[in-house]
Design an enzyme around this catalytic site. Structure first.
Site, short mmCIF file in Angstrom:
data_model
loop_
_atom_site.label_atom_id
_atom_site.label_comp_id
_atom_site.label_asym_id
_atom_site.label_seq_id
_atom_site.Cartn_x
_atom_site.Cartn_y
_atom_site.Cartn_z
CD GLU A 45 14.10 -18.28 18.55
OE1 GLU A 45 14.43 -17.68 17.57
OE2 GLU A 45 13.11 -18.55 19.27
CE LYS A 96 10.80 -16.20 20.69
NZ LYS A 96 11.07 -16.59 19.15
CG HIS A 113 9.39 -23.92 13.33
ND1 HIS A 113 8.60 -23.49 11.95
CD2 HIS A 113 9.52 -22.53 13.59
CE1 HIS A 113 8.71 -22.31 11.69
NE2 HIS A 113 8.87 -21.66 12.72
CG ASP A 156 6.45 -18.37 17.46
OD1 ASP A 156 5.93 -18.03 16.52
OD2 ASP A 156 7.55 -18.14 17.98
NE ARG A 180 -2.46 -0.11 3.38
CZ ARG A 180 -3.20 -0.10 4.52
NH1 ARG A 180 -4.68 -0.35 4.31
NH2 ARG A 180 -2.76 -0.05 5.53
CE LYS A 191 15.78 -23.32 10.58
NZ LYS A 191 16.55 -22.06 10.77
C1 BG6 Z 1 9.78 -18.22 13.57
C2 BG6 Z 1 8.99 -17.89 14.90
O1 BG6 Z 1 8.65 -19.12 12.92
O2 BG6 Z 1 10.95 -19.09 13.86
C3 BG6 Z 1 10.19 -17.27 15.81
O3 BG6 Z 1 7.86 -17.22 14.73
C4 BG6 Z 1 11.32 -17.85 15.83
O4 BG6 Z 1 9.57 -16.59 17.18
C5 BG6 Z 1 11.80 -18.27 14.47
O5 BG6 Z 1 12.46 -16.94 16.38
C6 BG6 Z 1 13.19 -19.17 14.57
O6 BG6 Z 1 13.64 -19.52 13.36
P1 BG6 Z 1 15.35 -19.80 13.18
O7 BG6 Z 1 15.35 -19.99 11.65
O8 BG6 Z 1 15.87 -18.34 13.53
O9 BG6 Z 1 15.37 -20.85 13.91
#
Ligand code: BG6
Length: 484
Positions: free
Chosen positions: A216, A331, A240, A235, A51, A182
């Site tokens: 993370e 996290k 994942h 999330d 936009r 990955k």
């Molecule tokens: C994302 C999540 O899908 O994956 C994030 O929403 C997370 O919260 C991220 O940090 C992690 O991805 P990667 O590739 O950095 O391990």
């Protein structure tokens, strides 16, 4: 060894949300790398649609900035950047109104692959899909790419699937889970299904348990609003971690083809037992060294959302009954590291005496950093003086094993976007897979919502709440230390 570049067909790729964060952080850098590697055909076209009232010059500047920020120096090359920009243009478009649609209809070309990347909130999926059809911009062979979060629960995921299905066939829909792009995750399938060594041992008779860790160091960052509604379970686990679990647990598919692979993953998800309350630990990071706590970051002192979760999961089928999967993700942990560890059983009897208690073999698949595979085996400690055993790693870092010419390991988005252009859905989630994952997750979340469960606080820079350690200890097991 140099990675081979296999050309793709000419394409028009339209990125809705073309000035957004994901586009700048992941999509354009991935496309630039593919261009730099020589994979992008001469007549490929990338159209950023959004936009914002900007022109192509400003859009190009945005792309230059994104490349400067997210591309490593060796791959940044002034000529290549300008060459790449020649493929990219900007279109001002209103997803909900009429602006820009005629121009888009005129811009897409007949006879080339058309792909539409909806890098926007799911609220807009329906309207975008509808307009793509009304304006006859999408044809029967067009592809549509959607990002996570794919729904907030089963009901919303079903609604999204239904909305997309009104306008597109399943074979046109590419639901991204970037973990599947990955390199090491794909390697998991290569290791399992291209080697004879592992398959005979790959079951609960020989495997004691499996650990999947995605840790993370970052906090919730700028995504507080989204994250506080989601939490680690939605999330990371629903998508994942679930995909990693599936690739470890699934039966060999009859071919490396989209539905063959996805059918096997779906069977795993359906075989997951409900999780008992005592098999889950949730955590929230505390403040430390001037950095705010989770509730500070999301500006919600009452938040009961988890920034860490650990759980014990059972797959009820012949292969896995009795060998649990322990999953944890969080996290603000000590290191950014993701790995899968397959911990084998102890040998049935030690012929080397009690002083030589043997450690189990462990196969570790490292997703990041330093992608590779490590197998811990027991050998004799060198030297005279009897038989003493030591544990040593058979360590293979992909970078070292493939040699210095192999280049950088590609980012997940490079592989996935090129797969969209190729029309290969193997590394994308099918609608029923996503729904099955929510069907398993929903009751878990509902239970802790009902009892207003509060996550346990944990110190940043560690390995999560104490209780997560107990989850393993009470079964006589230990988490592997989280370190890069
Ligand atoms: C994302 C999540 O899908 O994956 C994030 O929403 C997370 O919260 C991220 O940090 C992690 O991805 P990667 O590739 O950095 O391990």
């Amino acid at each position: 060894m140099v990675f081979r570049v296999i050309p793709v067909d000419p394409f028009d790729l339209v990125i809705f949300g073309g000035t957004g964060d994901l586009a700048q952080r992941k999509i354009y850098p991935a496309l630039y790398r593919r261009y730099h590697s020589g994979q992008m055909p001469e007549d490929a076209r990338i159209i950023g649609a959004a936009r914002s009232e900007i022109g192509t010059a400003e859009f190009h500047q945005m792309l230059r900035d994104s490349i400067a920020t997210y591309i490593e120096e060796e791959t940044r090359d002034a000529d290549a950047i300008e060459g790449f920009l020649n493929h990219c243009s900007y279109l001002r478009l209103d997803a909900r109104g009429e602006d820009g649609w005629r121009e888009l209809a005129e811009a897409v070309r007949p006879g080339v692959v058309r792909a539409f990347y909806l890098s926007v909130g799911p609220r807009l999926f329906g309207e975008l899909a509808e307009r793509l059809n009304i304006w006859e911009i999408a044809d029967a062979d067009s592809r549509i790419v959607v990002e996570k979060p794919f729904g907030h629960d089963l009901e919303t995921a079903r609604a999204l699937n239904a909305t997309l299905a009104q306008h597109f066939h399943e074979h046109q829909i590419y639901r991204i889970d970037h973990y599947l792009g990955k390199e090491t995750v794909q390697n998991l399938m290569a290791v399992r299904f291209a080697n004879m060594l592992f398959e005979p041992l790959w079951n609960a008779r020989n495997v004691d348990h499996i650990q999947i860790t995605v840790a993370e160091t970052v906090g919730v960052g700028g995504r507080a609003e989204y994250y506080d509604r989601a939490g680690a379970m939605r999330d990371m686990v629903q998508n994942h971690m679930m995909q990693l679990l599936c690739l470890i647990a699934m039966e060999p598919p009859y071919a490396f083809e989209p539905d063959a692979v996805r059918d096997e993953k779906l069977k795993v998800i359906r075989a997951l037992d409900p999780v008992l309350p005592e098999d889950i630990v949730r955590g929230q990071y505390e403040a430390e060294d001037g950095q705010g706590s989770y509730v500070d970051d999301v500006e919600n002192p009452e938040s009961r959302t988890e920034s860490f979760v650990a759980l014990k999961v059972s797959v009820s089928n012949w292969r896995w009954k009795g060998a649990p999967f322990y999953l944890r993700t969080g996290k603000r942990m000590r290191e950014r590291t993701s790995e899968i560890a397959v911990v084998f059983k102890d040998p049935p009897h030690s012929i080397f005496g009690e002083e030589n208690a043997q450690k189990p073999n462990v196969l570790v698949i490292r997703l990041q950093p330093n992608e590779g595979i490590n197998l811990r085996v027991t050998i004799k400690e060198p030297g005279p003086g009897g038989m003493r055993l030591v544990e040593v790693p058979l360590d293979m870092s992909f970078k070292e094993a493939l040699g210095p010419d192999a280049g950088e390991i590609p980012d997940a988005y490079e592989r996935l976007i090129m797969d969209v252009i190729r029309g290969n859905q193997t590394l994308f989630m099918r609608g029923d897979e996503v729904e099955a994952a929510w069907a398993w997750i929903d009751p878990i979340i509902a239970r802790w919502d009902n009892v207003r469960d509060r996550p346990r606080p944990y110190q940043p820079g560690g390995s999560g709440p104490e209780d997560a350690l107990m989850l393993m200890h009470r079964d006589g097991r230990r988490w592997r230390e989280v370190k890069a």
